[in-house]
Scaffold this motif. Sequence first.
Motif, PDB file in Angstrom:
ATOM      1  N   SER A 101      18.496  62.478  37.936  1.00 11.12           N
ATOM      2  CA  SER A 101      19.852  62.760  38.432  1.00 11.12           C
ATOM      3  C   SER A 101      20.855  62.216  37.434  1.00 11.12           C
ATOM      4  O   SER A 101      20.515  61.420  36.566  1.00 11.12           O
ATOM      5  N   THR A 113      22.935  74.654  45.055  1.00 10.50           N
ATOM      6  CA  THR A 113      21.538  74.417  44.690  1.00 10.50           C
ATOM      7  C   THR A 113      21.118  75.499  43.730  1.00 10.50           C
ATOM      8  O   THR A 113      21.384  76.663  43.963  1.00 10.50           O
ATOM      9  N   SER A 134      35.764  70.634  45.519  1.00 15.15           N
ATOM     10  CA  SER A 134      34.406  70.104  45.416  1.00 15.15           C
ATOM     11  C   SER A 134      33.430  71.206  45.795  1.00 15.15           C
ATOM     12  O   SER A 134      33.599  71.858  46.826  1.00 15.15           O
ATOM     13  N   THR A 135      32.501  71.405  44.932  1.00 13.87           N
ATOM     14  CA  THR A 135      31.536  72.456  45.187  1.00 13.87           C
ATOM     15  C   THR A 135      30.133  71.861  45.126  1.00 13.87           C
ATOM     16  O   THR A 135      29.844  71.017  44.264  1.00 13.87           O
ATOM     17  N   LYS A 136      29.351  72.277  46.032  1.00 14.81           N
ATOM     18  CA  LYS A 136      27.976  71.795  46.000  1.00 14.81           C
ATOM     19  C   LYS A 136      27.060  72.987  46.087  1.00 14.81           C
ATOM     20  O   LYS A 136      27.267  73.863  46.910  1.00 14.81           O
ATOM     21  N   SER A 142      27.898  66.286  39.096  1.00 16.14           N
ATOM     22  CA  SER A 142      26.766  65.446  39.483  1.00 16.14           C
ATOM     23  C   SER A 142      25.601  66.336  39.811  1.00 16.14           C
ATOM     24  O   SER A 142      25.765  67.372  40.443  1.00 16.14           O
ATOM     25  N   TRP A 143      24.481  65.920  39.383  1.00 17.55           N
ATOM     26  CA  TRP A 143      23.306  66.751  39.647  1.00 17.55           C
ATOM     27  C   TRP A 143      22.127  65.854  39.969  1.00 17.55           C
ATOM     28  O   TRP A 143      22.055  64.696  39.570  1.00 17.55           O
ATOM     29  N   ASN A 201      33.049  67.991  41.215  1.00 22.38           N
ATOM     30  CA  ASN A 201      34.271  67.407  41.794  1.00 22.38           C
ATOM     31  C   ASN A 201      35.417  67.607  40.832  1.00 22.38           C
ATOM     32  O   ASN A 201      35.339  67.212  39.680  1.00 22.38           O
ATOM     33  N   THR A 254      20.161  70.163  42.572  1.00 22.38           N
ATOM     34  CA  THR A 254      21.339  70.172  43.438  1.00 22.38           C
ATOM     35  C   THR A 254      22.519  69.719  42.611  1.00 22.38           C
ATOM     36  O   THR A 254      22.454  68.689  41.949  1.00 22.38           O
ATOM     37  N   ILE A 255      23.575  70.537  42.623  1.00 28.79           N
ATOM     38  CA  ILE A 255      24.691  70.259  41.728  1.00 28.79           C
ATOM     39  C   ILE A 255      25.957  70.162  42.571  1.00 28.79           C
ATOM     40  O   ILE A 255      26.173  70.934  43.516  1.00 28.79           O
ATOM     41  N   LYS A 256      26.710  69.168  42.147  1.00 33.21           N
ATOM     42  CA  LYS A 256      27.975  68.977  42.874  1.00 33.21           C
ATOM     43  C   LYS A 256      29.073  68.825  41.845  1.00 33.21           C
ATOM     44  O   LYS A 256      28.941  68.086  40.882  1.00 33.21           O
ATOM     45  N   THR A 259      25.418  62.076  36.369  1.00 35.00           N
ATOM     46  CA  THR A 259      26.797  62.522  36.555  1.00 35.00           C
ATOM     47  C   THR A 259      27.422  62.670  35.190  1.00 35.00           C
ATOM     48  O   THR A 259      27.295  61.788  34.349  1.00 35.00           O
TER      49      THR A 259
END
Lengths: 1351, 143
Positions: free
Chosen positions: A1335, A1286, A1282-1284, A1315-1316, A1214, A1210-1212, A1337
């Motif tokens: 996980s 998978t 911000s993108t999130k 961030s993942w 910012n 899961t990747i986010k 960042t």
Amino acid sequence: MADRGRTPEGRVIEPWRWSVADPRGGSATMNLRHGSASYGRQQWGILNMMKQCRMEMDPSKTFLGRTLLEEITPMIMVLRTSLVEEACQKNGLSFIQMLQPFCLFNRIDVPVRTASDQPYRLQMFKLRLAYASEICQPNVEVAEEHLKQVVSRANEEPLTELSSDAPELEIILKMAESRSFPSWFQIFNKELIHTISFSEHETFDHPIACLLVVSSKDVQPLNKFVDLFNTNQLPSLLNDGAMDPKVLKHYLLVHDNQDGPSEKANDMLIEMRNTFGSSDCKLLCINSAESGIKERESNPWLPYIADADPNVGRFLDTNDLNEIKDLMQDLASKHIIPYMEQKVRVLNQQVSATRKGFRNQIKNLWWRKGKEDTPDAPNGPMYTFSSIESQIRVLGDYAFMLRDYELALSNYRLLSTDYKLDKAWKRYAGVQEMTALCYFMLDQSRKEAEYSMENAFSTYLRIGSSGQRNATRCGLWWVEMLKAWGQFKEAAGVYFRISSEERPLHAAVMLEQSSYCYLYASPPMLRKYGFHLVLAGSRYEITEQRMHAIRTYRSALSVYKGSSWNYINDHVHFNIGKWFSLVGLFEVAMQHMLEILACSHQPLSTQELFLRNFLHVVQNLGKNHVVFRLQLPVIGTRSISVIFEDHRTYASSTSVHVKESLWRSLEDEMVPSISTTRTNWLDSQTRSSLKKFKDFSICVAGEAIKVNIEMRNPLQTPISISGVSLVCELSPRSEEAGSDEHKLESSSNNIMQLNDRENKGADISGSSFVLSEMNFTLQGGETRVVELIVTPKVEGILKIIGARWTLAGCIIGYCNFDTDIPKKKPVKRRKSKPSSRQNLKFLVIKALPKLDGCIHQLPMKPYAGDLRRLVLELRNPSESPIKNLKMKVSHPAILIPGSLEDMDVDFPSCLEKQSSHEHIGVRTTDVKRSGGRLVLFSESTVIQGGSTFSWPLWMHTGVPGRISLFISIYYEVENSSSEMNYRILRMVYELEVLPSLEASFHISPCQSRLQEFLVRMDITNRTTSQSFSLRQLSAVGQHWKISLLPPDLSVCTSKLLLAGQALSCFFKLTDSRKFSSSEGIETSTDDLLESDVNLGSQENREPLLDLSTSPLIDFHYRERLQVKTDKDHNRTVDFILISELLEKRSSDPRDASDAKRLYSHHACQCSIANTSPIWWQVDGPRILHHNFFSSFCEVKLYLTIRNCSDMVATIKINNTDAWPDNFGQALNDSSSSGVNRSVGWHDISLENDLKTVSDSQVTRPDRTPPPFPDTVSPFIWCASSSTKLTLGPSSSIKIPLQITAFSAGTYDLSSYNLSWSLQLPEDQVSAENSVWQSSGTCKGHPFYLTVLQSH
Amino acid sequence: MIVCVAVVGHQNNPLYLQSFTEADDALKLHHIVHCSLDVIDERVNNPKKTGPTLNETFLGLLYPTENYKVYGYLTNTKVKFIMVTTDLDVRDVDVRNFFRRFHSAYVDAVSNPFHVPGKKITSNTFAQSVRAIVKSFGSSTAV
């Protein structure tokens, strides 16, 4: 009194009299002075004494008693004419000799009345006869000579008896119970006493009567009688007034019947009677037997005359004998005894009148007081026969001779005080002596007797040399007295005291008697027995009585035998040996010398002396003598190790000493399992032939058995040893029955048989077995392990019995290997045999082929990375072929077999890249099956007899260090026997791999491009002298492409890496694999890149090597196996660095090719990734032209994200427009505090390891971040901030991004965070085991966008 | 002066024998020590021990020779110590003291785990301490 009794101090001790005295033999009063400890002993002694007192003891029955009765008897002086002597000589006798047998009267039965009124009867009586010329002190020299002859004559035992073994101690002790001394001691003692006869200070030797003998043939016999007594030949005793010249005279006329009838003699007798008185004249007719007597039942003279002719007295018939007997009896009973009686009575009265009674004593004392100032002469004042003292002495002696000991004793005691007051010490001692004897004969106070004896002994000694022999006599009587009382220990002490005063020869005899006394003491004092024997022996040796010396030492040996008193033992053995060699009995001498050879405790000089004497003895023996258990050198029978080859054969001696378990584990799969050959009770019948030899080791005819034995030189001096060989016995197998075995066992201990057998072995050694011989010198104290070889030639049963050797070229020693001792055996460890005790027995089976093998060109000290071809050469020297070869190598990463074709190819050029790739298919399947270790040769591989088989092997040394390379080759014999159907050849090579090049690779992913990596290679030359030239770097795998950075430069111009030099260079690595992408975006590949890079210099490029060929790929495969990682192999890359070693001798151009050694270094599993599973990259234009006057600029960018893990991520993302406060700092942080510090670039100090190449043309990317322009204008992220999302495993996604810039400038677009987190599978609770972080960042990668104002 | 000290095992085997003279008289001293074992045997086998002397280890003067006096000592393990001296007037107290110190030195030596019981004493430390004891014996009697 006590004062006088003490032993005088300050006696002169001669140097050779180093000795121990034991005054235990001294009197009880002596013992009292030695404190409380010895008081107990004294008590015990008294107790003992009393015990023996209670036993009925008749003093006259003891030895001393009998001696006294025979020795202290009336002396008769004989005066005769020469014609008398002539008549007697016809019988071979002197006159006295003729009379002698008849002087002893056993039943004379004469009544005697001395001082008392009570008469008693004498039974046994004896007269002593002596010629007048003999009645004087004997000449000292003559006497000594006589004694010497007595001793010499006493050598009863012949030499042969002496040369036998010393008697056992038990036998000696049993003998001791009889308490009997050798008879020659008594003879010697008697002779010794006789040397001091006729002393003037005692009167029992003074003649009591005079026998005047005249022959009937003499003219005017009456005048002769007168002449005889008047001549000056009378002994000095009579002349100088020491004794009364008025002795009893007896006149004898001797008539020889051979001269005619005795009428004339009878006439003469009548005439004599008229002249001298009727009772004092006698006629003796002799030689009545006309023709001589042939046989006489008991010759009366024989016991009296030493070495007598059996015909003595042949003219004396029975009548003559009776006449002599009557004459003597008459003389004794009618004349001598009455005369003595008379004299005793007269003297007694006289003494009583003058000395007895109180008044006389006072008078005597007062009178003697006046004489006190007399000089202290040794002999005291002169006493004439008429003095009262002499008369008392005569009275005492006569009383003693007439057995009236009470009277004698009282007179002696009376006299002793007188002499003492007069300081007439010799006389005093003589009187004391007689006092003691009186006490003894009376069997009264033993204490008194002993005290008097001691007193006499010490007094005699005190007066010096004149009393010395008297002291000896006194001591001998004392000893006999003690012996009679059973006090042997004390007697021994007295003997010892005598010996310390006597001449060496006499001392020797005394010491020997002393030793017997110690033996007879109860309990026996054996050590003193031995010691005194040794003392006696050394005295004997001094006086050249060698036989006696040997005899005493031999007896002493039985005491010391088996004890650990080495010095004493050595001394005794050495001396016996020396004396035997002087006597000429070298064989016995050698036996004794053998005992002392291993005298490591002795100093060097003694060792050399012993050895020299021993060799001297051996040389005198003449022939080579064989000795069992020769002690030089010492054979370490416990450290025997046997090396032999049954089905296991060894290429070299080093392979023998490898533990059997190592070999077993190596050969585990190769050898047919033992369980199939093992028998149970059901089918044991079939294998009974082998079962019989269960205890035997199996060996093959014609193959050597090596026995390592340890030989030690215990001495400090070197010894030379030659002809060391084994003693073996090879018996045909046909006589393998149990009886044969029994015979061998029983005879193994028998020296004689062994001797024979050894000869037998020597006889047949030409045909059935061969022995090796060794010659060497053992230095002092050296221990050497000797390898002895026996090679049986025929089948049968071989027994190694022992070893033999020759010491100093002249004596042969041999020893048996005692099979009872369990030995350390490195070779033979079979599970089915619990003990390996009998490993000296071998079952020799018929000759089998045995492979010899070696590996040619194997370097002992290669450098790491060495890649070369070796040749395994197997030679079959036998007739029959072998088949079914298998080979196993302990280190498959180092040694792999090649194929037969490899033999012919040219190495290393065969590795060069060619158009066609051939794979040789011998091994690959086999290699993998058993961990790459078992190699099966094809069925058709048969090594014919006498031929040589070569097979190529590839060697590659991976890492530095010591390596024991075990190679085991299994083969089967074509026509196998039942005992052995396969054999194994074992080889061991010890390699020491030296460090050479050390290459390390650092890989960091390129931040700007996916699938591209920057590789830094650090190479260090770790050798001390060698130079390497780099040739090629390859990444293993078709999908890897590698190129030099920068691409058109060579690594270094010289391409040489000198010793100690280090080098770094950079490469670009590209992964050309396609990743499945969710969006179908693929990374473009650069076709120009290859997986190999040539590092050689531009102008001299050598062709690239093909890494996919054997053996390189095989080695690489094994290297990979060794590097154990659990890394995903997608994320690792393997490198192979090829270099060449330029050896020194490359100056010769022809050798240049040979000198070139190929080295390959394998770096496996270099990680290409950091630990973050997520990669991303921003794509977009780098330079834009925009007219900011019209509008702001919008830039579209793409963010490509790839998930490398096999998990869903899961990747986010910012986007932050917030300006970092310290931008530059943040930028630095982003690189230095990156997720994996070790990957990627950062400042490191290079001064240390890169100094040598600091000037080299190493190209590096400019590591400093580009300077930020001062005019940084802000920009903003637009679109989604911000993108999130998978992302599936191993997939990529492309995300559009957009920024808006408001002015021209250069923008760093890194102001975003990514961030993942990974979604762990259900079963995996924690992420610890994973290679990934679960996980994280990250800050954005720097991406510089320059926007320019367009015009 | 002490001429010789010896340790003899319970099987009458020599364990240690050291002479303190320059002369080459090892054999002689061996003989003296060996012979004195007879006396020790005799004394041990005929114990006249009562009360206070029941546990006495000091055997006293074994026998005086012409030049030497020999003293003995018996440990509880039947190991014998023998001392040969040339001093003619030796006080028993001194000898007892000597043997007591000698005994403790011996105990130290055989307590060494590397010492094999019944084998010869080869320890250098023992030899040194014995030498020291012997030396001090000579000096104490001289005073």
